[in-house]
Design an enzyme around this catalytic site. Structure first.
Site, PDB file in Angstrom:
ATOM      1  N   GLU A 103      26.475  20.905  77.242  1.00  0.00           N
ATOM      2  CA  GLU A 103      27.398  20.104  78.063  1.00  0.00           C
ATOM      3  C   GLU A 103      28.845  20.273  77.579  1.00  0.00           C
ATOM      4  O   GLU A 103      29.762  20.375  78.386  1.00  0.00           O
ATOM      5  CB  GLU A 103      26.972  18.631  78.038  1.00  0.00           C
ATOM      6  CG  GLU A 103      25.674  18.426  78.818  1.00  0.00           C
ATOM      7  CD  GLU A 103      25.095  17.024  78.664  1.00  0.00           C
ATOM      8  OE1 GLU A 103      24.818  16.632  77.510  1.00  0.00           O
ATOM      9  OE2 GLU A 103      24.923  16.337  79.670  1.00  0.00           O
TER      10      GLU A 103
ATOM     11  N   GLU B 130      16.710  17.607  77.068  1.00  0.00           N
ATOM     12  CA  GLU B 130      16.665  16.144  76.928  1.00  0.00           C
ATOM     13  C   GLU B 130      15.367  15.542  77.429  1.00  0.00           C
ATOM     14  O   GLU B 130      14.868  14.557  76.885  1.00  0.00           O
ATOM     15  CB  GLU B 130      17.838  15.507  77.684  1.00  0.00           C
ATOM     16  CG  GLU B 130      19.199  15.684  77.023  1.00  0.00           C
ATOM     17  CD  GLU B 130      19.926  16.935  77.456  1.00  0.00           C
ATOM     18  OE1 GLU B 130      19.266  17.876  77.967  1.00  0.00           O
ATOM     19  OE2 GLU B 130      21.155  16.995  77.273  1.00  0.00           O
TER      20      GLU B 130
HETATM   21  C1  3H9 Z   1      21.374  15.240  73.948  1.00  0.00           C
HETATM   22  O1  3H9 Z   1      22.048  16.148  73.587  1.00  0.00           O
HETATM   23  C2  3H9 Z   1      21.820  14.236  74.962  1.00  0.00           C
HETATM   24  C3  3H9 Z   1      23.072  14.662  75.642  1.00  0.00           C
HETATM   25  O2  3H9 Z   1      22.828  14.871  76.988  1.00  0.00           O
HETATM   26  C4  3H9 Z   1      24.208  13.709  75.425  1.00  0.00           C
HETATM   27  C5  3H9 Z   1      23.997  12.313  75.932  1.00  0.00           C
HETATM   28  C6  3H9 Z   1      25.194  11.402  75.886  1.00  0.00           C
HETATM   29  N1  3H9 Z   1      20.002  15.381  66.214  1.00  0.00           N
HETATM   30  O3  3H9 Z   1      13.925  21.424  64.166  1.00  0.00           O
HETATM   31  P1  3H9 Z   1      14.388  21.748  62.798  1.00  0.00           P
HETATM   32  C7  3H9 Z   1      17.367  17.818  62.560  1.00  0.00           C
HETATM   33  S1  3H9 Z   1      19.845  14.991  73.316  1.00  0.00           S
HETATM   34  C8  3H9 Z   1      19.714  14.978  64.973  1.00  0.00           C
HETATM   35  O4  3H9 Z   1      13.456  21.572  61.664  1.00  0.00           O
HETATM   36  P2  3H9 Z   1      14.697  24.504  63.561  1.00  0.00           P
HETATM   37  C9  3H9 Z   1      15.857  17.793  62.416  1.00  0.00           C
HETATM   38  O5  3H9 Z   1      15.366  16.481  62.509  1.00  0.00           O
HETATM   39  C10 3H9 Z   1      19.623  16.306  72.142  1.00  0.00           C
HETATM   40  N2  3H9 Z   1      18.976  15.734  64.118  1.00  0.00           N
HETATM   41  O6  3H9 Z   1      15.056  23.201  62.729  1.00  0.00           O
HETATM   42  C11 3H9 Z   1      15.691  18.410  61.042  1.00  0.00           C
HETATM   43  O7  3H9 Z   1      15.974  17.404  60.085  1.00  0.00           O
HETATM   44  P3  3H9 Z   1      15.196  17.368  58.694  1.00  0.00           P
HETATM   45  C12 3H9 Z   1      19.361  17.590  72.801  1.00  0.00           C
HETATM   46  C13 3H9 Z   1      18.541  16.908  64.560  1.00  0.00           C
HETATM   47  O8  3H9 Z   1      15.621  25.544  63.058  1.00  0.00           O
HETATM   48  C14 3H9 Z   1      16.812  19.437  60.968  1.00  0.00           C
HETATM   49  O9  3H9 Z   1      17.771  19.027  61.947  1.00  0.00           O
HETATM   50  N3  3H9 Z   1      19.018  18.582  71.805  1.00  0.00           N
HETATM   51  C15 3H9 Z   1      18.814  17.364  65.854  1.00  0.00           C
HETATM   52  O10 3H9 Z   1      13.243  24.731  63.566  1.00  0.00           O
HETATM   53  C16 3H9 Z   1      16.361  20.854  61.298  1.00  0.00           C
HETATM   54  O11 3H9 Z   1      15.691  20.840  62.553  1.00  0.00           O
HETATM   55  C17 3H9 Z   1      17.775  18.769  71.397  1.00  0.00           C
HETATM   56  O12 3H9 Z   1      16.840  18.165  71.880  1.00  0.00           O
HETATM   57  C18 3H9 Z   1      19.597  16.543  66.698  1.00  0.00           C
HETATM   58  N4  3H9 Z   1      19.930  16.924  67.955  1.00  0.00           N
HETATM   59  O13 3H9 Z   1      15.098  24.168  65.078  1.00  0.00           O
HETATM   60  C19 3H9 Z   1      17.578  19.787  70.315  1.00  0.00           C
HETATM   61  N5  3H9 Z   1      18.229  18.574  66.032  1.00  0.00           N
HETATM   62  O14 3H9 Z   1      15.524  18.669  58.011  1.00  0.00           O
HETATM   63  C20 3H9 Z   1      16.615  19.287  69.284  1.00  0.00           C
HETATM   64  C21 3H9 Z   1      17.620  18.864  64.853  1.00  0.00           C
HETATM   65  O15 3H9 Z   1      15.733  16.159  58.018  1.00  0.00           O
HETATM   66  N6  3H9 Z   1      16.485  20.200  68.176  1.00  0.00           N
HETATM   67  N7  3H9 Z   1      17.803  17.872  63.974  1.00  0.00           N
HETATM   68  O16 3H9 Z   1      13.736  17.254  59.033  1.00  0.00           O
HETATM   69  C22 3H9 Z   1      15.753  21.321  68.226  1.00  0.00           C
HETATM   70  O17 3H9 Z   1      15.214  21.695  69.251  1.00  0.00           O
HETATM   71  C23 3H9 Z   1      15.604  22.116  66.964  1.00  0.00           C
HETATM   72  O18 3H9 Z   1      15.921  21.268  65.904  1.00  0.00           O
HETATM   73  C24 3H9 Z   1      16.497  23.374  66.884  1.00  0.00           C
HETATM   74  C25 3H9 Z   1      16.431  23.941  65.437  1.00  0.00           C
HETATM   75  C26 3H9 Z   1      15.977  24.419  67.865  1.00  0.00           C
HETATM   76  C27 3H9 Z   1      17.941  23.053  67.192  1.00  0.00           C
END
Ligand code: 3H9
Length: 711
Positions: free
Chosen positions: A110, A130
């Protein structure tokens, strides 16, 4: 600027870098930092444009998901107000480019779409995931994406959440150029072209040519809604995302953004969203084991072996082959080996036919599986997984043999679904190398791997098992050793109640129907037919000695077994099945159940859907609480992750323990006490549940350690 966002200047261009590891989420301070950098770019006359780029592994992977819980609990009163920032970016008079590598997900995409142009590294991905968290894009993603990518692609991305690769992002107009080589240098070159062209910056909100018209859009929305009802059953966010994109096609940009905000907030405060966010963090929490630090050494797994080429063994061998690890597959006879290999080949062929991967990939994977009738080559294996029939004597024999042929550093894993790992380990001279690797059927599909630690299991073996789970694209959950471990131990009382309910007067389709409506992939009786009535019978035979005299046992499973109704594999079980495996209720079986019940003196009555759900779900929860108190599961969330990934529990209910919290533990406890009064000692409430209910606490509180634990 802040530590999270820096601004550097190069060749008359301001470069905004996000430094919020590990994924550059839009945590508090990041939007403020971007706003401050933008102001400086606009005010500094020496700068003619700006670029935003992620420091480290990735662009912005989205909003900070941790903030959502704080918003709904009232801890964060400011919300996540990205919209004014994105408007400021878009309205900037100087051309601005987003340079994407890694992932631009959710709020990350976004932000990028509010920039005037986007360039991308060839390996990067963009997406609006999301919906996987039970929400919709909340920073105008549903309004800007259709303007760039067209309505159909935007609906697909926002309602179903799958990311797309750089090449497709270019094809659909989400980005303007793929940069081979140095991303920042490519972004600077691109921006300089734009500056030289003297075109006014292109604002995404002004684009309308891809928004289509009523006639072209109506079928897109209708088809998406139909698909959402199927694949996102019980999840309102998918439909909300479709509505929000529809708003983009019917309202002005500003009005569309307002509509998106309303829908976003509705979703954010929903129980489904809280449950899905619980599952997101839970999946990551289960990999953290207090006594196994991150730095624990792991064994290198270069060669694997599997014993038993049946349904489970074949699936496990496929997992290793899929991960590129050569695997020996041993069977007792050529006939069984051929049969097992034929199933593997058929599974791969189905994937090729469905276009999931090309023939070469299948050939490569088949070549990694070496069938064998002997232990030749086992001396080089780094891990052996035993997947023979569920009988202690046979398992012990196999482990005794493995002990003789395998090298000292080889991990000896058993795929037992119920048996005592310590007893199996005792058949070897190295119990410290023995562990349970409990896969779920079909093992090549289901994501769960229960990792069962025995009394003697070495920490390195547990750490390696978690690493293997990751490598095999599974969710590994470490559990303690007891009959059935976590998943199947809980399944036992759940299944018992499902069968008791039919013996008390509900029809099989009533029980399964209520469970399906609750959100499970299938009801318990359909699941038994799929897994095999004979398999359940065999497990019961192994446990006969544990049955307490005078305690009610389910009767109908044994009856079906005696009739040769083994479930889907024989075309008949609780139900009949046609050639397409459609379930057909059988009135004769319903009559047989009634007859069996009346012989046993069980009264027949009308049973409500509510009772079906309470009896089955509360049985799961009560056993879960016992498991938790005994330390067989480390946390309530571990149990949830097991049920979400191994048992078809609806993700939007967050798992059985999270569901219990949403019902309220006081209510669950009181109802269990009523069941105990009606049905006796099988319903004895778990002491932990009683304590939490009396203290007004939740399983989430237990996980946080906010309890007065009494020994
Ligand atoms: C959104 O954006 C809403 C908008 O429309 C705005 C609204 C107003 N936040 O997965 P990993 C942490 S909603 C906080 O193991 P990988 C995760 O918990 C969001 N923390 O790594 C972990 O912590 P820990 C939309 C986050 O390399 C560490 O980072 N976005 C977030 O296998 C490593 O993560 C998503 O849904 C976050 N957004 O994969 C993306 N993301 O080490 C969600 C990660 O303490 N994330 N963490 O356990 C993912 O899909 C994967 O994490 C990603 C990396 C592919 C990015």
């Amino acid at each position: 600027m802040s530590e999270l966002v820096s601004l550097t200047k190069q060749d008359g261009i301001g470069i905004i870098t996000i430094n919020n590891p590990p994924v550059n989420a839009l945590s508090p301070g990041v939007p403020e930092g971007i706003a401050a950098a933008l102001e400086e770019i606009e005010n500094d006359e020496s700068l003619t444009g700006g670029i935003i780029i992620g420091g480290g592994q990735t662009f912005i992977a989205g909003a900070d998901i941790k903030e959502f819980g704080k918003i709904t609990s009232g801890e964060n009163k400011r919300g996540v107000a990205f919209l004014p920032l994105l408007k400021r970016i878009e309205d900037s008079p100087k051309p601005l480019v987003a340079a994407i590598h890694g992932t631009a997900f959710g709020g990350g995409l976004e932000v990028a779409m509010a920039f005037h142009y986007r360039v991308i590294a060839p390996t990067a991905q963009v997406g609006q995931p999301e919906v996987n968290l039970g929400i919709i894009p909340g920073a105008a993603g549903t309004q800007r994406l259709p303007r760039l990518a067209g309505v159909e692609k935007a609906v697909e991305m926002c309602a179903f959440g799958a990311p797309i690769k750089a090449g497709d992002a270019l094809k659909y107009g989400i980005v303007d150029r793929v940069i081979e080589g140095d991303l920042l240098a490519g972004a600077i070159a691109f921006l300089q072209e734009k500056i030289a062209s003297n075109e006014p910056p292109r604002r995404t909100c002004d684009l309308t040519d891809k928004l289509g018209d009523e006639a072209t859009n109506a079928p897109i929305f209708a088809a998406a809604k139909k698909q959402a009802a199927k694949v996102r059953r019980g999840q309102p966010a998918a439909l909300a995302a479709i509505d929000a994109v529809e708003a983009a096609t019917k309202l002005s940009f500003e009005e569309g953004v307002k509509r998106e905000q309303e829908l976003f907030l509705e979703c954010l405060y929903s129980t489904a969203s809280k449950a899905l966010i619980h599952a997101f963090f839970g999946e990551r929490a289960v990999a953290k084991i207090p006594d196994i630090p991150k730095a624990t050494p792991v064994y290198e797994i270069k060669k694997a072996a599997v014993i038993g080429a049946g349904t489970m063994g074949g699936g496990i061998a496929m997992n290793y082959a899929n991960a590129g690890i050569p695997v020996l597959l041993k069977e007792a006879s050529q006939e069984l080996l051929d049969k097992g290999l034929a199933v593997i080949r058929k599974n791969y062929q189905n994937s090729v036919n469905k276009g999931r991967f090309p023939q070469e990939v299948m050939d490569k994977r088949m070549a990694l599986i070496t069938p064998t009738l002997t232990y030749d080559g086992f001396a080089e294996a780094d891990i052996v997984t035993e997947a023979v029939f569920e009988g202690m004597a046979l398992k012990k024999q196999v482990f005794g043999e493995l002990d003789k042929v395998c090298k000292a550093t080889c991990i000896l894993a058993s795929n037992t679904s119920t048996l005592d790992i310590d007893e199996i380990a005792a058949a070897t001279t190295r119990p410290e190398m023995v562990i349970g690797h409990h896969y779920f059927s079909p093992a090549n599909v289901m994501r769960l791997l229960e990792i069962v630690r025995g009394k003697a299991t070495r920490k390195e073996v547990i750490a390696t098992s978690l690493a293997i789970a990751k490598k095999l694209k599974k969710v590994g959950v470490v559990v303690g050793n007891c009959r059935g471990f976590v998943g199947n131990r809980m399944l036992h009382p759940y299944g018992r109640e499902a069968i008791f309910l039919v013996e008390e007067g509900a029809r099989p389709q009533d029980v399964d129907g209520a469970l399906y409506e609750f959100g499970l992939a299938m009801g318990y009786l359909s699941m038994s037919d799929l897994a095999g009535i004979d398999v359940g019978w065999r497990v019961r035979q192994e446990a006969k000695h544990l049955e307490k005299p005078g305690i009610r046992q389910p009767l109908i499973g044994d009856k079906l077994y005696e009739m040769g109704r083994y479930g889907q594999k024989t075309g008949a079980g609780f139900y009949d099945y046609d050639e397409k495996r459609n379930r057909i209720p059988n009135p004769e079986i319903e009559a047989l159940i009634k007859e069996t019940a009346s012989e046993a003196g069980i009264a027949q009555r009308d049973i409500s859907k509510d009772e079906i759900i309470e009896r089955t779900m509360y049985a799961l929860i009560n056993e879960g609480a016992k498991i938790l108190e005994e330390g067989i599961a480390l946390r309530a969330v571990d149990i949830d992750i097991i049920y979400l990934n191994g048992y078809g529990y609806p993700s939007w209910r967050g798992g059985p323990m999270f569901y219990a919290d949403t019902v309220g533990l006081k209510k669950v406890y009181e109802r269990i006490c009523e069941f105990q009064a009606q049905h006796g000692e099988l319903w004895e409430p778990a002491p932990l549940l009683k304590r939490l209910a009396e203290e007004g606490k939740t399983f989430a509180d237990f996980d946080k350690g906010g309890l007065t634990v009494t020994a």
